[in-house]
Design a protein around this motif. Structure first.
Motif, PDB file in Angstrom:
ATOM      1  N   VAL A  87       0.587  -1.704   0.320  1.00 41.01           N
ATOM      2  CA  VAL A  87      -0.212  -0.041  -0.247  1.00 41.01           C
ATOM      3  C   VAL A  87       0.788   0.921   0.221  1.00 41.01           C
ATOM      4  N   LEU A  88       0.880   2.063  -0.826  1.00 48.04           N
ATOM      5  CA  LEU A  88       2.085   2.966  -1.117  1.00 48.04           C
ATOM      6  C   LEU A  88       0.233   4.342  -0.278  1.00 48.04           C
ATOM      7  N   ALA A  89       0.732   5.572   0.282  1.00 44.50           N
ATOM      8  CA  ALA A  89       0.502   5.714   1.271  1.00 44.50           C
ATOM      9  C   ALA A  89       1.270   7.310   1.887  1.00 44.50           C
ATOM     10  N   GLY A  90       0.923   8.482   0.530  1.00 43.42           N
ATOM     11  CA  GLY A  90       2.087   8.959   0.170  1.00 43.42           C
ATOM     12  C   GLY A  90       3.353   8.508   0.375  1.00 43.42           C
ATOM     13  N   PHE A  91       3.395   7.992  -0.686  1.00 45.06           N
ATOM     14  CA  PHE A  91       4.975   7.349  -0.780  1.00 45.06           C
ATOM     15  C   PHE A  91       5.568   8.490  -1.854  1.00 45.06           C
ATOM     16  N   MET A  92       6.793   9.680  -1.563  1.00 48.73           N
ATOM     17  CA  MET A  92       6.868   9.634  -2.684  1.00 48.73           C
ATOM     18  C   MET A  92       7.986   9.392  -3.923  1.00 48.73           C
ATOM     19  N   ARG A  93       8.040   8.495  -4.090  1.00 49.14           N
ATOM     20  CA  ARG A  93       8.795   8.177  -4.956  1.00 49.14           C
ATOM     21  C   ARG A  93       8.563   7.464  -6.180  1.00 49.14           C
ATOM     22  N   ILE A  94       9.098   7.275  -7.469  1.00 51.60           N
ATOM     23  CA  ILE A  94       8.700   7.060  -8.362  1.00 51.60           C
ATOM     24  C   ILE A  94       8.932   5.884  -8.855  1.00 51.60           C
ATOM     25  N   LEU A  95       8.634   4.530  -8.892  1.00 56.88           N
ATOM     26  CA  LEU A  95       8.939   3.416  -8.811  1.00 56.88           C
ATOM     27  C   LEU A  95       9.334   2.931 -10.010  1.00 56.88           C
ATOM     28  N   THR A  96       9.984   2.463 -10.162  1.00 58.38           N
ATOM     29  CA  THR A  96      10.800   1.721 -11.734  1.00 58.38           C
ATOM     30  C   THR A  96      10.278   0.176 -12.314  1.00 58.38           C
TER      31      THR A  96
END
Ligand SMILES: Nc1nc2c(c(=O)[nH]1)N[C@@H](CN(C=O)c1ccc(C(=O)N[C@@H](CCC(=O)O)C(=O)O)cc1)CN2
Ligand SMILES: NCC(=O)N[C@@H]1O[C@H](COP(=O)([O-])[O-])[C@@H](O)[C@H]1O
Length: 215
Positions: A87-96
């Motif tokens: 669960v991304l909850a305000g995760f501020m990195r673009i994932l590869t």
């Protein structure tokens, strides 16, 4: 039914994390949060996790030479907790792509706009600048396309004439804390899946960008 095992990724305050913690603790969601991982050591969401007795980990992107190297280590850390949902909850990195592919159909994000409008950052100010009278939030499956994955559920809020980005964000946040736990609940009840490029709830294909939670 066996409870889902969640790993939640954050970068900041963690109010959405808190909403999911509360929903798990109340029994509303049949799931346990195995770990909270942040790319920022000062994320208040880490404190929320510790207060809830949840394992935490910090993995700073600044310690890696590339996005790929960071994501490879992030994948290893996530794997140690063996989640069936990330669960991304305000995760501020673009994932590869490699990380996204590994969790295809098992990774959710909450985005503060009515996708496909305003992918990316600074969404509230963009809605105000565009003089939109409606704004909102979307929960979607994560794919390689930034904020382009199949939308699962949206909530709409009015944009008021005197709104600032902060006042609008607060109105959106209130809806986030309703719809994110609801979508996690659906996933934990094995009612929600991702097909090729659309979301399916209880065997019904959801409209691409039209499933709105009542305000
Ligand atoms: N491959 C994907 N990765 C991510 C997705 C996605 O849908 N596909 N969603 C985002 C979440 N997000 C908006 O909802 C988002 C997060 C971060 C950024 C961004 O531009 N990040 C910058 C750094 C910004 C910062 O540190 O403040 C970056 O990564 O270089 C845009 C949108 C999560 N990842
Ligand atoms: N592009 C991703 C993005 O902007 N996500 C947004 O970050 C905030 C996190 O708040 P929280 O840390 O209090 O849950 C939320 O408003 C979420 O929609």
């Amino acid at each position: 039914m066996v409870p889902s095992r969640l790993v939640v990724l954050i970068s900041g305050s963690g109010s959405n994390l808190q909403a999911i913690i509360d929903a798990c603790n109340s029994g509303e969601i049949n799931a346990n949060i195995a770990a909270v991982i942040s790319n920022k050591a000062d994320a208040y969401g880490l404190e929320r996790a510790k207060q809830a007795g949840i394992a935490t980990a910090v993995l700073s992107h600044k310690d890696f030479d590339s996005r790929e190297a960071y994501d490879a280590q992030l994948m290893n850390v996530i794997d140690t907790f063996a989640p069936n949902l990330v669960v991304l909850a305000g995760f501020m990195r673009i994932l590869t792509p490699s990380l996204v592919q590994k969790f295809k159909g098992k990774m959710l994000n909450i985005h503060p706009s009515l996708l496909p409008k305003y992918q990316g950052l600074n969404t509230h100010q963009r809605a105000i600048d565009a003089k939109d009278d409606v704004h909102g939030v979307s929960v979607h499956f994560v794919t390689e396309e930034l904020d382009g994955g199949p939308v699962i559920l949206q909530a709409k809020v009015p944009v008021l004439a005197d709104d600032t980005a902060d006042t609008l964000a607060k109105r959106v946040h209130a809806q986030e804390h309703i719809i994110y736990p609801l979508v996690v609940k659906w996933f934990s009840e094995q009612r929600l899946t991702m097909e090729a490029d659309y979301a399916v709830l209880d065997e019904k294909q959801l409209p691409a960008h039209g499933a709105h939670y009542p305000e």
